[in-house]
Write an enzyme that holds these catalytic residues in place. Structure first.
Site: not given
Ligand code: NOJ
Length: 552
Positions: A27, A198, A255, A19, A21, A23
């Site tokens: 990211d 996926d 997948e 992380d 930023n 929060d």
């Protein structure tokens, strides 16, 4: 030979990697920050779990806008910066592309629901009710029926194999195939090197009029109606041809959680236009403890069976020989981390190193889940109420009704639930382990080493992985033939051979000392997880010892 024949993939769960930023959610800038680390470890390809705009019902697998980055992770500028810096370092980027379904918030679905004449109606699968109930008894992978009522028309249902907020796309419709190809081309234009496709084995469905014969539950999960149907190949081929024509060296990583080796061979045959490799979730050589019928398979205790592992890899390596490369993995975000799943000792680094060497030097593409390279364990939640994913919630309610204590249920969840595997990367020993200054979105204690500690220790798991990945790049371990050697039942040993080079790997899956007689030639020890000795053509290994040797 394509670039991906030498891929060594690092799987990143973006929300849990770094992380930047504050929060509590990882990211893209966090990934950018660690590209140097990833390169230095020896990975050359990164697979990111989905990063598109999503209501996050299923952590990004429910996409509401395929053409933008979810704001919790960053924006298009962050994405471009990540691509440029990754490519400068020689790293390839693969995006996870959910193609079987969208979010119910996707404009196609919203339009289809709100306007009976919408051009997107036929993008989804609809069926009228039958005698006042669901069109059939098929069960969804996420519990309950695969059918959910159209919110605007209660006489009609839409189909969802996963969460009810993830309606399935209708791949019979050529417009759907074209639209998904457009999404792929959009990202290829931005420099992406490949896609994890996926749930692609689910895009074709059987005749909805046929109920499942399984009467053990109201809505049984019955793969034969919606997995690996012949039409999967037909639907995929146009889409795949189009994107391969657009970018011939795009890497398609399919997948297929339930695929067997023969399925993988079918899908990866170069003339089939489906995908380049298949990754499944069942090659771990595990034996389940099914003595208590109340515990569903997913949560049962398991242990490693070396015999089964040998059978599995001899099968996959033999069937895929001259077809495609197997993928070599100990796990991913859908299953608890290997060290917890198999109840392995927390601080016995030798075993972790042995598992890595034994698997990744085989013929195939290593796919390594973030944190595995430091021997990261899963999160240990303190109480059952800390688990909120649907599968855990269902388990808690079912087992409580059957008289299990919360302590018993907590043990099962902490050993097997997928959320334990999605914890923050352990960078250092600060409060939130260097992942964030704020409490991470998915947080509990974890008894693990961290990157800082491991960098400093020459014998760490991390330094072993770094050496191992260097060796993986040697010719014999990249392109050599694979042959499992017939040995004592506690030893896993195989040979890799090219025309002029060979390698051999020996792993002792026991706590007893053992010896292994090498095939006659001059061998050079290249890596070992403890002091093993090679004397007169015999390798002497201590408990859980492993050793790789080469000859040319
Ligand atoms: C497979 C993904 O790995 C899993 O996390 C997801 O829930 C399903 N596909 C549905 O997209």
């Amino acid at each position: 030979m394509s670039w991906y024949d030498q891929a060594i993939i690092y799987q990143i769960y973006p929300k849990s990697f770094q992380d930047t930023n504050d929060d509590g959610i990882g990211d893209l800038q966090g990934i950018i920050k660690h590209l140097g680390y990833i390169k230095d470890m020896g990975f050359n390809t990164i697979w990111l779990n989905p990063i598109f705009v999503s209501p996050q019902v299923d952590n990004g697998y429910d996409v509401s806008n395929y053409f933008a980055i979810d704001p919790i992770l960053g924006d298009t500028n962050d994405f471009s910066e990540m691509m440029t810096k990754a490519h400068e370092l020689g790293l390839h980027i693969i995006l996870d592309l959910p193609i079987n379904h969208t979010s119910d918030q996707h404009p196609w679905f919203q339009d289809a629901v709100n306007d009976p004449h919408s051009i997107f109606r036929d993008y989804y699968i609809w069926h009228s009710e039958i005698d006042g109930h669901e069109p059939n008894n098929w069960g969804s992978f996420f519990g309950g029926s695969v059918w959910e009522k159209n919110p605007r028309n209660p006489d009609e249902y839409y189909f969802h194999l996963f969460d009810k907020k993830m309606p399935d796309l209708n791949w019979k419709n050529p417009e759907v195939q074209k639209s998904v190809a457009d999404i792929a081309k959009f990202w290829l234009e931005k420099g992406v090197d490949g896609f994890r496709l996926d749930a692609f084995i689910h895009i074709a469905k059987a005749n909805f009029e046929q109920d499942s014969l399984d009467s053990s539950t109201k809505f049984p999960i019955d793969d034969k109606f919606y997995a690996k149907l012949p039409a999967v190949k037909d639907y995929m081929s146009g889409f795949v041809k189009e994107i391969k024509a657009f970018k011939p060296d795009v890497f398609l990583f399919g997948e297929a959680s339930s695929a067997k080796a023969r399925d993988a061979a079918e899908y990866t045959r170069p003339d089939e236009h489906v995908c380049d490799v298949v990754v499944n979730s069942d090659n771990y050589g595990e034996v389940y403890d099914d003595s208590n019928p109340d515990i569903p398979k997913f949560f049962q205790d398991r242990k490693l069976s070396l015999e089964m592992l040998k059978q599995t890899y001899v099968t996959w390596e033999s069937i895929l020989d001259h077809v495609s490369l197997p993928t070599l993995t100990w796990g991913n975000h859908d299953i608890s981390r290997v060290l917890d799943r198999l109840n392995l000792p927390v601080h016995d680094d030798k075993i972790t190193k042995l598992l890595a060497m034994m698997l990744f030097l085989q013929r195939g593409i290593p796919v390594i889940y973030y944190g595995e390279e430091i021997g990261m364990h899963g999160l240990k939640y303190q109480k059952v109420a800390d688990f909120s994913d649907q599968r855990a919630v269902d388990l808690i309610s079912n087992l409580r009704q059957k008289g299990f204590t919360d302590k018993q249920i907590l043990r099962l969840l902490n050993n097997q639930d997928e959320m334990t595997a999605r914890g923050p990367m352990q960078w250092d020993s600060t409060q939130y382990r260097g992942f964030s200054k704020e409490k991470p979105w998915n947080w509990a204690l974890v008894d693990s080493n961290n990157v800082d500690q491991e960098i400093a220790d020459p014998d760490s798991i991390m330094n072993f992985y770094r050496e191992l990945l260097k060796i993986k790049k040697h010719d014999c371990f990249t392109s050599g033939d694979y042959r499992l050697l017939i040995t004592d039942s506690n030893i896993y040993a195989y040979q890799r051979k090219t025309a002029d080079k060979q390698g051999i790997v020996i792993a002792n899956f026991s706590d007893q000392k053992t010896e292994f007689t090498l095939p006659k030639t001059v061998w050079r020890k290249v890596l070992t997880n403890e002091s093993s000795e090679v004397e007169d053509g015999v390798v002497k290994l201590g408990p859980w010892g492993c050793c790789a040797l080469e000859s040319n």
